[in-house]
Design an enzyme around this catalytic site. Structure first.
Site: not given
Length: 459
Positions: A196, A290
């Site tokens: 957790h 890109h």
């Protein structure tokens, strides 16, 4: 590799400041989580309030009727009354927690280490007597003395817990330490471990992966990373990371956008556009180099195909744009330009550096100016509109604004003055979707009327 997801959106997620789920919303989220394929649903802490109790009751009923499949977990303090309430709901597992660090023992419970061990043993045994499986969570385990943590685990195990949750309650672990801790604890026989991980330092995903490498078999997560303070491990990010790094598919990845939008809507917490996997910008490219790369081979700038996650790739047209992207965009619009014309359009784009991005209609206008001819593109793929919204006089406008802001398709919301109270900018793929978005806005409590204006051209 054996690993699954416990989703705690209905428990930890509702501990996010300002988040409150209705009973109906709790049930709908549980159904969506079941469809997604999580291993466990932490449905809430039933002793907190009657509505949480009712929500868990209905979720357990759906489990018994076969409508949902994950293990249903009820949260509980190490208190008999809490355990009894969880047990009467007949959840599959009761999850008992107790703070075990010296800080928690001194400042919160005022107990000695020995007294805490006795409380833990009694609580776990009591829950086990009620016929449920038991998980014991050592709260603030990562700041506890390791030798004492080992004693706590053995005490809970011997009392009947088959799972132990290790809570990094203030998010101070780092991956190598996490891996080392879980590797050490995994040598204790008779239990399996949950991680957790809180995200205070932005390391929840990395620590969860490291815990799995160390032997943890369940990762606690919430949709969109909700939870106390800055939340815990985001479900969509950890699911993608497990798939990429370990080729383990813990949920149906293509359904992640759906569950993210649902929880965004009901929590009232907008997901940032640059949020991994499900954020608006996750597969949206900008720089010219890109875009050229992804047009030739998407692997140049994408770690996995967006279709894996039910997404599509796209790119922005602005001053960073290159000719490859521009040519592709015009081809998608059904417009053919020569190389010289493309160069001229690109030059005009770069001559206006302060424009955030160009819409298709802007590009067509520039192209018509350059070519001197009327261009006939394909029908638009998206419909944009401005929705003027009037609120009831007895409602808090900001609350309505927040609810509208998380409706899928709503791109921007502003409070205004005059005859209307709110202005929303929306984007839809077609008129049908536009109508659905408008109906969603009208269904928000406190909205009395709307006025729709279609955007024909943006200047």
């Amino acid at each position: 590799m054996k690993v699954g997801i416990l989703d705690s959106t209905l428990r930890e997620g509702e501990q996010t400041p300002g988040v409150v789920f209705t009973t109906e919303q709790r049930v709908e989220i549980a159904k969506a989580l079941s469809e997604l394929g999580v291993s466990m649903i932490e449905a809430g802490h039933p002793a907190v309030s009657p509505d949480i109790y009712e929500g868990i009751k209905r979720i357990v009923k759906l489990k018994k009727e076969g409508e949902i499949t994950p293990e249903i977990v009820g949260h509980s303090r190490a208190v008999k009354k809490d355990i009894e309430i969880a047990a009467e709901l007949e959840v599959d597992r009761i999850a008992i927690f107790y703070g075990i660090s010296d800080i928690h023992l001194k400042a919160k419970t005022g107990k000695t280490r020995e007294e805490a061990l006795s409380i833990i043993a009694e609580a776990v045994s009591y829950a086990k007597e009620h016929g449920a499986k038991v998980r014991f969570t050592a709260e603030d385990a990562t700041r506890a003395d390791l030798e004492y943590l080992t004693q706590v685990i053995k005490t809970a195990r011997d009392a009947g817990a088959d799972r132990i949750g290790i809570a990094d309650t203030v998010g101070i672990l780092y991956p190598s330490k996490t891996r080392e801790l879980f590797s050490y604890l995994s040598k204790i026989p008779g239990v399996e471990y949950d991680i957790h991980a809180h995200n205070d330092l932005g390391l929840a995903v990395a620590n969860s992966l490291a815990a799995v490498e160390g032997g943890a078999t369940i990762i606690h997560a919430t949709v969109n990373g909700l939870g106390e303070r800055v939340g815990i491990t985001p479900l969509q990010v950890i699911a993608a990371a497990l798939k990429y790094h370990f080729n383990v598919e813990v949920v149906k990845l293509e359904l992640l956008p759906k569950i993210s939008s649902l929880v965004e809507k009901y929590s009232g917490i907008p997901t940032p556009p640059n949020f991994p996997i499900t954020g608006d910008y996750a597969f949206l490219h900008k720089a010219g180099i890109h875009v050229q790369g992804i047009l030739n081979d998407p692997r140049t700038y994408e770690f996995m195909p967006p279709e894996t996650f039910g997404r599509n790739r796209d790119y922005v047209i602005d001053k960073y744009t290159g000719k490859h992207a521009l040519k592709d965009r015009f081809e998608r619009l059904g417009v053919s330009l020569s190389e010289e014309e493309l160069e001229q359009v690109l030059a005009k784009i770069k001559s206006n550096p302060n424009v955030r991005f160009y819409r298709d209609v802007d590009l067509l206008e520039i192209a018509e100016e350059v070519t001197g001819r009327i261009l006939k593109p394909r029908p638009p793929e998206k419909v944009e509109a401005l929705i003027s919204i009037k609120c009831d006089s007895n409602v808090y406008t900001t609350a309505v604004t927040r609810k509208i802001s998380v409706i899928p398709g709503v791109k921007e919301v502003m409070e205004i003055s005059g005859d209307y109270d709110i202005l929303a900018k929306i984007e839809a793929k077609d008129p049908t979707e536009l109508n659905n978005i408008i109906e969603s806005i009208r269904s928000v409590k406190g909205v009395s009327s709307t006025l729709t204006s279609l955007v024909l051209k943006k200047m």
